[in-house]
Design an enzyme around this catalytic site. Structure first.
Site, PDB file in Angstrom:
ATOM      1  NE  ARG A  84      -2.994   0.743  -0.819  1.00  0.00           N
ATOM      2  CZ  ARG A  84      -3.412   0.938  -1.949  1.00  0.00           C
ATOM      3  NH1 ARG A  84      -2.956   1.814  -2.678  1.00  0.00           N
ATOM      4  NH2 ARG A  84      -3.808  -0.132  -2.570  1.00  0.00           N
ATOM      5  CE  LYS A 112      -2.102  28.187  -4.211  1.00  0.00           C
ATOM      6  NZ  LYS A 112      -3.083  28.813  -5.115  1.00  0.00           N
ATOM      7  CE  LYS A 116       1.415  34.977  -4.103  1.00  0.00           C
ATOM      8  NZ  LYS A 116       0.775  33.540  -3.990  1.00  0.00           N
ATOM      9  CD  GLU A 128      -0.121  38.096  -6.335  1.00  0.00           C
ATOM     10  OE1 GLU A 128      -0.035  36.722  -6.328  1.00  0.00           O
ATOM     11  OE2 GLU A 128      -0.468  38.652  -5.417  1.00  0.00           O
ATOM     12  CG  ASP A 139      -2.977  36.703  -9.151  1.00  0.00           C
ATOM     13  OD1 ASP A 139      -2.751  35.367  -9.292  1.00  0.00           O
ATOM     14  OD2 ASP A 139      -3.643  37.357  -8.074  1.00  0.00           O
TER      15      ASP A 139
END
Length: 286
Positions: free
Chosen positions: A107, A142, A174, A204, A225
């Site tokens: 597994r 992410k 950002k 950004e 963005d």
């Protein structure tokens, strides 16, 4: 078709640590009580790992490590290399050795192999979608905590490219950085004073005024963005010869080609690592 012939292998220590943690989680304090109760200690087995749906295989070394850690006597023989496009029914590896070890590692090996092959498969779909535009598909941060390097490897196996690996290897300013620093120019200026000359600075931006401020402050890369296509095309024109361009924000397989066609250098897609369906593979004894 993307060229993955020069796919560098994952560091052995990194693979070993990830597998050891997964096996410890699965075996717990008592081990595989089902196998211990039903399979004689000396039983041997042969089996194959095969795909149950088409995709791109990735993570064979991780799967091999799972079997090796449970029982080094298990022979794991890959049939195809990572990065290979496979059809349903394709055998990707053959195994032979102690049955108890094979069942105990099964597994964990398949979890890693399915996860990473799923990332590689989705990446290949995005890469194929922008073929001929000149744009590169890149991943983001992410990722599954603790498995970032493995998932970013799978992106490369699918023909994509990696963005920064963490907070430590590139500056990415950002919206919240800009708000807290007092504006685009202030944030870029502070970053230039803080980091060394080898570190690239990306900013950004969400509109053309912010873009002009970033270019004026000397940003190396601009992250465009959630811009519409018309604004993206204008932004690319303003950046030509001045900064690398990256488009980001809600990119899907339906929209990625039109985004790439604006002339951006990079298209970043968080879904490659946070939403890729696991590729269904199974181990069957012969």
């Amino acid at each position: 078709m993307p060229d993955t012939q020069d796919l560098a292998p994952l560091p052995a220590g990194l693979v070993a640590d990830a597998v050891a943690a997964a096996l410890a989680e699965d075996f717990g304090l008592a081990g595989d009580i089902t196998t211990a109760a039903t399979i004689p200690a000396g039983a041997m087995a042969r089996g194959v790992i095969a795909a149950r749906q088409p995709g791109v295989v990735a993570g064979l070394a991780v799967a091999a490590e799972a079997f090796a850690q449970v029982d080094p006597a298990i022979l794991f023989e890959p049939v195809h290399a990572d990065g290979t496009l496979i059809e349903a029914g394709t055998v990707v590896a053959r195994l032979e050795g102690p049955a108890r070890g094979m069942l105990g590692a099964e597994r964990v090996a398949l979890n890693f192999l399915g996860l990473l092959s799923g990332v590689a498969t989705l990446t290949r779909r995005f890469v194929d979608a922008v073929e001929g535009t000149g744009a590169r598909i890149v991943c983001t941060r992410k990722t599954v905590p603790g498995l970032r390097a493995l998932q970013k490897y799978a992106v490369r196996a699918g023909g994509g490219h990696n963005h920064r690996f963490g907070l430590y290897d590139a500056v990415l300013i950002k919206d919240n950085h800009i708000a807290a620093a007092g504006g685009v120019a202030a944030a870029v200026g502070a970053a230039k004073r803080h980091v060394g000359h080898m570190v690239r600075i990306e900013v950004e931006v969400t509109d053309l005024d912010e873009l002009d401020a970033a270019l004026g402050a000397g940003a190396d890369v601009v992250l465009l963005d959630n811009m519409d296509l018309a604004m993206l095309a204008e932004a690319v024109g303003r950046c030509r010869g001045r900064a690398v361009t990256e488009a980001s924000g809600g990119v899907t397989l339906d929209t990625v080609r039109s985004i790439a066609a604006t002339g951006v250098d990079l298209v970043s897609v968080g879904a490659l690592t946070h939403s890729a369906p696991v590729l269904d593979l199974g181990l069957d004894f012969e």
